[in-house]
Design an enzyme around this catalytic site. Structure first.
Site, PDB file in Angstrom:
ATOM      1  N   GLU A 194     -36.204 -26.462  28.537  1.00 31.31           N
ATOM      2  CA  GLU A 194     -35.313 -26.225  29.439  1.00 31.31           C
ATOM      3  C   GLU A 194     -34.705 -24.970  29.296  1.00 31.31           C
ATOM      4  OE1 GLU A 194     -33.934 -28.375  31.729  1.00 31.31           O
ATOM      5  OE2 GLU A 194     -35.637 -30.023  31.207  1.00 31.31           O
ATOM      6  N   SER A 467       2.005 -80.070  29.899  1.00 29.66           N
ATOM      7  CA  SER A 467       2.210 -81.102  28.624  1.00 29.66           C
ATOM      8  C   SER A 467       1.621 -80.188  27.439  1.00 29.66           C
ATOM      9  CB  SER A 467       1.175 -82.313  28.886  1.00 29.66           C
ATOM     10  OG  SER A 467       1.660 -82.672  30.078  1.00 29.66           O
TER      11      SER A 467
END
Lengths: 774, 162
Positions: A194, A467
């Site tokens: 690169e 409940s």
């Protein structure tokens, strides 16, 4: 006159000047202004670019994310765990199944016998070296545990699964590494391919640009980039693929600015951790460390030359050279990289020749996304954000040890997925699993698609608990042994109370029926509304609210009688906090998702120790728990027996809210607590009760988990007595329908039922003894 | 380093003797070694451990915790004992050890809670007596002299010896 003349002349001159001189002057001035402006703007622009690039770079530079680990799995003989669950734990910890586990992080399996090669790992309480062991499972337990030489081991701890990174502000995660930890051959290959002049240039390489420009002009389009690594890094920092000249110019300026501010090593290191190398759904794969995991399922340190070459090959175009989708193309480029390495003398020719023969070695499917546990990670983040600033979590590269139990999480997810499949698409669910003794959160499921990191219902869906509140009411009663015992009769006759807005309210039982006089335990077991409201009003709302708060529940500013039927909204996690106090037998134990936070260099930064506080005394809690066992034996929760068998060794409570909008189940064994909610995000009706909805998820989950049956130690001060259920009076074993119930000693009813008056003391004593044995 | 290893080995031996068989003899059966000097100036905490056979899986952990505590690293001792609690949550001796370490960490409120929890898990009177002595020491430190002497007499009733 003269003045006129002058004036005339002046005007004449002036006119000419306007035609020639002033225009030129203006032009000149304008030009000057433009130049100045351009310089100022250029400087300003450069300054702005500088600010941006430095800020962004610093952000990445110091942004080592925190690593988050599951709880490590402990193995010892007799531990409840089956081979499948163990295999799942190994997979979660990224262990590879092989023939012969020669390398750390691998295992072999032969039926129910595993040979595991553990990786070295630094735990908060000490370092464990790599080690090979052999473990055999039998009958859902660890049957044998031996070291490599065949000696028995008392205890062995597996290195924990890495479950994610805390990296706020970014979607992408990283596996950042120091330059010194990167394989040299990889770095060499990267530079060779690169940017060969990386160590020499000043951010841009005019020669390379020129060469690229010529190539581009010849081709009539952009075919070649002259970008240095520094320029590529800038591009990566701002995540743009735009290829305009303006963009390029900006990148070039920013590249030079970076070089101005930072040395080559820093830039290279950041590049290696930052470069874009692939895509996994909506997750970008940045950096070689993460890419190595993503493609090869192993850390970068363990990659070979061929694998490194492939990673470097992908820098040029991760989707074009995607080795999963385009293996041929990727292979050609990899071989090219290998050749470049050989030519440049970065690798020896033999090694390259061998590497060229190797297959790509890419795992077929990417490992599961780094945050495979979005709902749990969410909880971790919130727990930590109480003690850490966001920047600290960002910056220090912390190691966070959590309480997640991967195999329990898996069971919870499967239960939610399998059960919700039968229900309408908009029916959602959430689940929380907690270790009873420690309050450690073992699993969190935030919705019917557990891997989807969306709305986390376990933490954020506060819904009326219905409940589920009732145990607080009955516990309040049982704390007054002089007045109430499990056999006390409560009247199930209509009651009308003043509601919140002064309106009257007449609660009804869920089945719309009246049950006459019911014993206290049965009213809870069958979740009758009317007796609960009667009882709660007799006890006093304030007393019930106080009990709920001692259990760990938060209270609204004002409480109304509707609280008695659960008109208070909690998230599943909050419900788990309340039920944890019941499951521990009265110790409020704050839920924890994090055990320890360490710095990267091994110092413990903070601990989240186990803390317990008794907020409810043992005797009433024992009585309540016995009643809650009745819920699953014969009450609204008996459905769990379809999954867990008769005498399921658990206790729990169902909850259903008005018009079947919310379906709840909270239940526990001796060692695990689970809370499940089922409902809709728009709060619409699901058509499910607690028993037909949430309970089935809970039961499916507990059926898949090893759990220790609930068999609470009977505290001092409890005795078993026979009670006549119709009158609540003392009975004896031979009385028809008499039930045996635990009572606080000395608080058994004074009055005897008719049948018990005949009985003599000897017979009663016999019955009492039988009760103990029962 | 080797001296330290030797010390750890010695402690381990003492501890195994104390924990794995019968409860330590009525006298001074110290299984978690003496606290660092700071604590020594205050009330002596009761010895921990023993009383119940420790499962093999946690034996090593309890020993490790004991040596960490002896070296003054009570944070680490607590970490290790919490691990032991996770592995053997029904073991009263493990909870008691954690209670003692909390005491040494100056966390008396937790020490009292953990000691109570330990006692609820056992019928071993000696172990319960040790828990009461720890509670007495904590209450004394909290300035609750009345509560302390009540706890001390509970300990005497259980006859654990001092």
């Amino acid at each position: 006159m003269a003045a006129r003349k002058r004036s005339k002349g002046g005007r004449g001159n002036g006119r000419r000047g306007r035609q020639r001189g002033p225009v030129a002057r203006l032009l000149r001035r304008g030009l000057l202004l433009a130049v100045v402006l351009a310089v100022v703007a250029g400087a300003g622009w450069t300054w702005w670019l500088n600010q941006r690039v430095v800020a962004e770079f610093e952000n990445r530079q110091w942004a080592l994310p925190a690593d988050v680990y599951a709880r490590p799995l402990e193995l010892y003989q007799g531990r409840a765990l089956d081979a499948e669950a163990f295999a799942r734990e190994l997979a979660a910890a990224d262990y590879q199944r092989v023939r012969e586990p020669k390398t750390p992080g691998s295992y072999s399996r032969n039926g129910a016998t595993f040979e595991v090669h553990r990786r070295a790992f630094r735990f908060p309480d000490g370092r464990a070296g790599e080690r090979r062991i052999r473990v055999t499972f039998d009958g859902g337990r660890v049957a044998r545990l031996r070291d490599a030489d065949g000696n028995a081991l008392d205890l062995f701890r597996l290195d924990p699964a890495r479950i994610g990174s805390v990296y706020p502000g970014q979607r992408a995660d990283r596996e950042p590494m120091a330059l010194s930890d990167m394989p040299r051959s990889l770095v060499a290959a990267l530079l060779a391919v690169e940017d060969r002049r990386f160590t020499e240039h000043f951010g841009i390489s005019p020669l390379a640009i020129l060469r690229a420009a010529v190539a581009n002009i010849r081709a009539g389009e952009i075919v070649q980039g002259g970008s240095t690594l520094t320029q590529q890094l800038v591009k990566n920092l701002f995540l743009s693929n735009e290829r305009t000249l303006w963009r390029k110019a900006n990148e070039a300026v920013m590249a030079m600015l970076l070089e101005w501010h930072y040395d080559k090593r820093t830039i290279l290191e950041t590049y290696l951790n930052e470069v874009y190398l692939g895509q996994d759904g909506d997750r970008a794969i940045h950096g070689f460390g993460l890419a190595s995991r993503f493609y090869f399922g192993k850390p970068l340190e363990r990659t070979d030359l061929a694998e490194q070459a492939l990673l470097v090959a992908m820098v040029k175009g991760p989707s074009w050279y995607d080795p999963r989708r385009h293996p041929e193309r990727a292979r050609k480029r990899r071989d090219l990289v290998l050749d470049v390495m050989a030519e440049g003398g970065f690798a020896d020719a033999d090694a390259v020749a061998r590497a060229r023969k190797q297959p790509l070695g890419v795992h077929e499917s990417p490992p599961e996304a780094r945050t495979a546990y979005p709902a749990f990670m969410d909880l971790v983040r919130r727990d930590l954000s109480r003690d850490y600033r966001r920047e600290d979590l960002n910056s220090d590269g912390l190691r966070i040890f959590t309480t997640l139990a991967p195999s329990v999480q898996y069971a919870a997810e499967q239960a939610v997925i399998r059960r919700t499949r039968d229900w309408k698409d908009d029916t959602q669910a959430a689940a929380v699993v907690v270790g009873v003794d420690t309050g450690e959160v073992e699993a969190v499921v935030g919705g019917r698609d557990p891997r989807f990191p969306g709305f986390n219902r376990a933490l954020d869906a506060a819904r009326p608990i219905g409940s589920l509140v009732k145990p607080a009411v009955y516990l309040t009663a049982l704390e007054r042994p002089g007045q109430y015992g499990l056999g006390s009769v409560i009247r199930d006759r209509p009651v009308t109370v003043q509601g919140a807005d002064g309106q009257t309210w007449t609660p009804r039982n869920y089945d719309r029926e009246r049950h006459g006089d019911v014993p206290l335990w049965a009213a809870l077991a069958h979740s009758y509304n009317v007796p609960t409201v009667r009882l709660g009003l007799n006890l006093g709302l304030r007393a019930v609210a106080d009990t709920l708060s001692r259990l760990g529940g938060s209270l609204p500013d004002t409480v109304y009688p509707s609280l008695l039927l659960g008109a208070v909204s909690y998230t599943p996690l909050e419900v788990a906090g309340v039920y944890e106090t019941i499951a521990t037998g009265g110790y409020e134990t704050p839920l924890r998702a994090v055990r320890t936070v360490m710095t990267r260099d091994g110092a413990v930064l903070s601990r989240y120790p186990l803390t317990v506080e008794r907020t409810v005394e043992r005797v009433p809690m024992y009585l309540l728990r016995r009643a809650m066992q009745r819920v699953v034996r014969e009450g609204t929760g008996r459905g769990v027996q379809r999954w867990l068998g008769a005498g399921p060794g658990v206790a729990g409570k169902t909850g259903t809210t008005d018009d079947l909008r919310d379906s709840w189940f909270a239940g526990f064994s001796a060692d695990r607590l689970g809370v499940v909610w089922v409902g809709r995000d728009d709060n619409g009706r699901t058509g499910l009760t607690g028993a037909t909805g949430a309970l089935t998820v809970w039961a499916e989950l507990f059926a898949a988990l090893p759990y220790k049956p609930l068999n609470p130690r009977m505290p001092d001060g409890i005795e078993q007595v026979w009670i006549d259920p119709d009158t609540g009076r003392l009975a004896s074993a031979d009385c028809p329908d008499a039930v045996q119930l635990p009572y606080a000693r000395g608080a058994e009813p004074d009055e005897r039922a008719a049948c018990a008056r005949r009985g003599d003391a000897v017979q009663r004593a016999g019955a009492w003894l039988r009760g103990l044995v029962d | 380093m080797s001296a330290r290893a030797l010390l750890a080995a010695a402690l381990l031996a003492v501890l195994l003797a104390a924990c794995s068989t019968a409860p330590p003899g009525g006298g001074t059966g110290e299984s978690v070694p003496a606290p660092p000097p700071k604590e020594q100036r205050r009330a002596q905490p009761p010895p921990a451990g023993g009383g119940q056979t420790l499962p093999p899986a946690v034996r090593g952990l309890v020993a490790k915790a004991a040596s960490a505590s002896a070296a003054g690293d009570n944070d680490r001792a607590a970490d290790v004992l919490e691990r032991a609690v996770r592995l053997a949550p029904d073991n009263a001796a493990v909870w008691q050890n954690l209670a003692v370490v909390r005491y040494r960490q100056d966390r008396c409120d937790q020490a009292i809670q953990l000691a109570r929890r330990s006692s609820e898990l056992t019928d071993d009177r000696r172990l319960m007596a040790r828990n009461w002595r720890l509670i007495a020491a904590c209450r004394r430190m909290n300035g609750d002299t009345e509560g302390a002497s009540e706890a001390a007499s509970r300990a005497r009733e259980l006859g654990g010896g001092q």
